[in-house]
Design a protein around this motif. Structure first.
Motif, PDB file in Angstrom:
ATOM      1  N   GLU A  41     -97.645   2.050 -25.522  1.00  0.00           N
ATOM      2  CA  GLU A  41     -97.252   0.668 -25.256  1.00  0.00           C
ATOM      3  C   GLU A  41     -98.124  -0.266 -26.088  1.00  0.00           C
ATOM      4  O   GLU A  41     -98.985   0.172 -26.835  1.00  0.00           O
ATOM      5  CB  GLU A  41     -97.414   0.364 -23.766  1.00  0.00           C
ATOM      6  N   LYS A  58     -94.881  -5.320 -29.451  1.00  0.00           N
ATOM      7  CA  LYS A  58     -93.890  -6.269 -28.931  1.00  0.00           C
ATOM      8  C   LYS A  58     -92.881  -6.663 -30.010  1.00  0.00           C
ATOM      9  O   LYS A  58     -93.212  -6.737 -31.191  1.00  0.00           O
ATOM     10  CB  LYS A  58     -94.584  -7.513 -28.384  1.00  0.00           C
ATOM     11  N   ILE A  70     -90.215 -12.788 -26.070  1.00  0.00           N
ATOM     12  CA  ILE A  70     -91.076 -11.639 -26.388  1.00  0.00           C
ATOM     13  C   ILE A  70     -90.653 -10.456 -25.525  1.00  0.00           C
ATOM     14  O   ILE A  70     -90.510 -10.594 -24.300  1.00  0.00           O
ATOM     15  CB  ILE A  70     -92.563 -11.983 -26.139  1.00  0.00           C
ATOM     16  N   TYR A  71     -90.451  -9.304 -26.175  1.00  0.00           N
ATOM     17  CA  TYR A  71     -89.950  -8.117 -25.493  1.00  0.00           C
ATOM     18  C   TYR A  71     -90.922  -6.949 -25.689  1.00  0.00           C
ATOM     19  O   TYR A  71     -91.380  -6.685 -26.815  1.00  0.00           O
ATOM     20  CB  TYR A  71     -88.565  -7.734 -26.033  1.00  0.00           C
ATOM     21  N   ARG A  72     -91.196  -6.287 -24.597  1.00  0.00           N
ATOM     22  CA  ARG A  72     -92.096  -5.129 -24.638  1.00  0.00           C
ATOM     23  C   ARG A  72     -91.366  -3.930 -25.250  1.00  0.00           C
ATOM     24  O   ARG A  72     -90.214  -3.661 -24.951  1.00  0.00           O
ATOM     25  CB  ARG A  72     -92.557  -4.809 -23.216  1.00  0.00           C
TER      26      ARG A  72
END
Length: 626
Positions: free
Chosen positions: A597, A600, A586-588
């Motif tokens: 923000e 994901k 999982i990548y922000r």
């Protein structure tokens, strides 16, 4: 004048005969261009209008009524704010001295005949003296060239590059080179006017026939106002060919009758009377092109325009925008552009070319840095925002232009086109936002915006000769949205509405991101087709692609719909994930426009997905944060 593209392309066939054969024989390898490290942003300003503070906006108004901007209006504060917008280059449009209806006889300038001037302020593309600048733009017309030099210095002080126009295809009907450097002869000074064509004539002639002013029941010069020179006549005997190539002594009212066409050694039957470039030079450097032309015998007009360009280069001008470049043979461009680059290797050379079949000729043989991406990308974006097309064909356009994409300059507004916020184009500046994001991020090429675009200028004024939907280049007129940002010379946006401030903030965020991003000078891949076919909820107005470099990975998602909110799981295909070297996980993601923000990227079994909820006319530029 400039919108008669059909006529222009007909005449252009004179100059491009036999080019297709050469193009087919060119090597397939990509040109190794001198690519900047980061994106370039060009801010086009119509110099006469930029600093104008008057708001009367009377049709056909004189400058005393409607006002006129000056070089001095580009103050340190103004240039600083332009720089903060995310701009790298300023194109000062309309700088060379052009024909106009104004009395500057006290400064040794002859009056122009309104019968061959369009509007009152005149077309900037009917240049009257290539070695001087428009006296309207100076506080002291006797010092106008010195005032422009000071503007160049101020612009450079703020870290901005200077671009001006060169109009090689045509000049004003009453050209008078009163500022010529020593030894420089005027256009036509040595012409043999007894023949239609001679290689070293600067003009084409219609022997035995005098010029006649075109007439129309729908148009009267100066709107019928009395003027001592306004008599329906203009002395020119023999008549010259008109700027767009008309060979009639009495051109049509829709022809470029205020100008005359320059002869570049193309015979009236379209054959070329000068050395042609060998096919092998297509992918060669400007240095090799320059060497090719050494000791070659070229037409006189070539030398005149080369010397004009080098004159302005020597003054500190950093580049040029070439008007209707495809109406001039590409061999000439090789000759002139290589000479400019030998003087300034970083010169910025962009051109107006509307025939996609000729793009590669003018880039490869003509050594142009950048061409307008008008007929492909711009026209498709306009069709999308007007509801005439889905955005999907944009992928085909990128594919067709992939070998030259770096050279295809993107824009939504310029002086020739309808304002994007006008009802005849987009209708609201907000609808243009996803178009702007797409234009600014899809390629490595420069982005151009037109002054006032960033605050939603709609071009609604009836200026006289110039009519609503475009900001007139022929008249003295105000630019209301821009004037509110200018705020009587404070350049602080003090009169902008909240919506206009938000719009300018959007442009600033977008443009500043583009000039700093590594990925936007890196690789591109379309992910539109896979998502159109497989992704549920991927509505018709959505368009997505990815951009990346070694240290930056971007997902760009646009919602061209101004009514539909969409929610879907965007698919990032396995080949992209592999190129990005992302293991399952999982990548922000962080949106680079507003730093939002919470979204994901999930990579599972080598395929990525992103849960996206996007509002009408919204765009995301998601950066993978690692």
């Amino acid at each position: 004048m400039k919108k008669l593209i059909t006529a222009a392309l007909i005449i252009a066939t004179i100059t491009v005969s036999a080019q297709d054969k050469k193009t087919r024989s060119m090597p397939e390898k990509r040109i190794e261009a001198a690519t900047p490290e980061k994106k370039v942003v060009v801010y086009q300003v119509f110099t006469r209008l930029f600093g104008n503070k008057k708001t009367a906006n009377k049709p056909w108004g004189r400058k005393e009524q409607n006002g006129v901007g000056k070089f001095s209006d580009f103050t340190d504060r103004a240039l600083s704010e332009i720089k903060k917008l995310g701009v790298t280059h300023i194109w000062y449009t309309g700088v060379p001295h052009h024909a106009m209806v104004a009395d500057y006889t006290a400064y040794g300038i002859s009056n122009d005949d309104p019968d061959v001037v369009k509007g009152r302020a005149g077309s900037p593309y009917a240049v009257k003296d290539y070695y001087n600048v428009d006296p309207d733009l100076a506080d002291d017309p006797s010092q106008r060239l010195q005032e422009f030099k000071a503007l160049i210095e101020r612009t450079h002080k703020h870290g901005l590059k200077v671009i001006i126009d060169i109009v090689p295809n045509h000049i004003a009907r009453k050209y008078e080179g009163k500022s010529n450097p020593k030894g420089v002869k005027d256009f036509g000074a040595d012409d043999d006017t007894s023949v239609e064509y001679k290689r070293n004539n600067n003009f084409y002639y219609i022997p035995g026939k005098p010029f006649e002013v075109p007439v129309s029941e729908h148009y009267k010069p100066l709107n019928g106002e009395k003027n001592p020179l306004l008599d329906g006549k203009f002395t020119e005997n023999p008549a010259k060919w008109t700027g767009n190539g008309s060979r009639e002594p009495k051109p049509n009212i829709d022809d470029w009758y205020e100008t005359v066409k320059i002869n570049y050694g193309v015979r009236p039957d379209g054959t070329k009377d000068f050395p042609e470039l060998p096919a092998g030079l297509a992918d060669r450097s400007y240095q090799e092109h320059y060497r090719f032309w050494q000791n070659k015998d070229v037409p006189d007009s070539w030398k005149k325009f080369r010397d004009i360009a080098l004159y302005w280069t020597g003054m500190g001008v950093d580049g040029f925008r070439y008007d209707m470049a495809e109406m001039v043979p590409y061999e000439f461009w090789s000759y002139m552009n290589s000479a400019i680059k030998m003087r300034n290797p970083d010169a910025f050379l962009m051109a107006e070319v509307y025939n996609p079949k000729e793009y590669r000729n003018y880039i490869k043989f003509g050594k142009m840095d950048y061409l307008y991406d008008k007929v492909e990308t711009y026209d498709m974006l306009k069709a999308v925002i007007q509801g005439k097309s889905l955005p999907d064909p944009l992928a085909e356009i990128q594919g067709r232009l992939s070998d030259i994409e770096h050279h295809m300059l993107h824009f939504l507004d310029n002086h020739d086109e309808q304002r994007v916020a006008n009802a005849e184009f987009g209708g609201t500046p907000e609808k243009a936002k996803p178009l702007m994001v797409y234009s600014a991020t899809v390629g490595t090429s420069p982005t151009m915006i037109y002054f006032g675009q960033e605050v939603g200028e709609a071009g609604n004024e009836d200026a006289g000769f110039g009519k609503p939907s475009r900001t007139s280049i022929f008249d003295y007129i105000g630019v209301p949205s821009h004037q509110r940002w200018m705020n009587n010379g404070e350049f602080d946006g003090g009169q902008l509405s909240p919506e206009e401030k938000q719009l300018r903030d959007f442009y600033s965020r977008l443009l500043n991101f583009t000039i700093k991003s590594d990925a936007l000078m890196g690789k591109y891949q379309d992910i539109q087709n896979i998502n159109r076919k497989k992704t549920k909820g991927y509505s018709e107005g959505i368009y997505s692609f990815v951009r990346w470099s070694d240290n930056e990975k971007l997902l760009v998602i646009n919602n061209f719909s101004w009514v539909t909110r969409s929610h879907f799981n965007l698919v990032i295909p396995a080949d992209v994930i592999q190129s990005w070297a992302l293991p399952d996980g999982i990548y922000r993601l962080q949106d680079q426009l507003y730093q939002r923000e919470g979204v994901k990227l999930i990579v599972e079994k080598g395929i990525g997905t992103v849960d996206v909820a996007i509002n009408p006319s919204e765009s995301f530029i998601f950066k993978v944060m690692q």
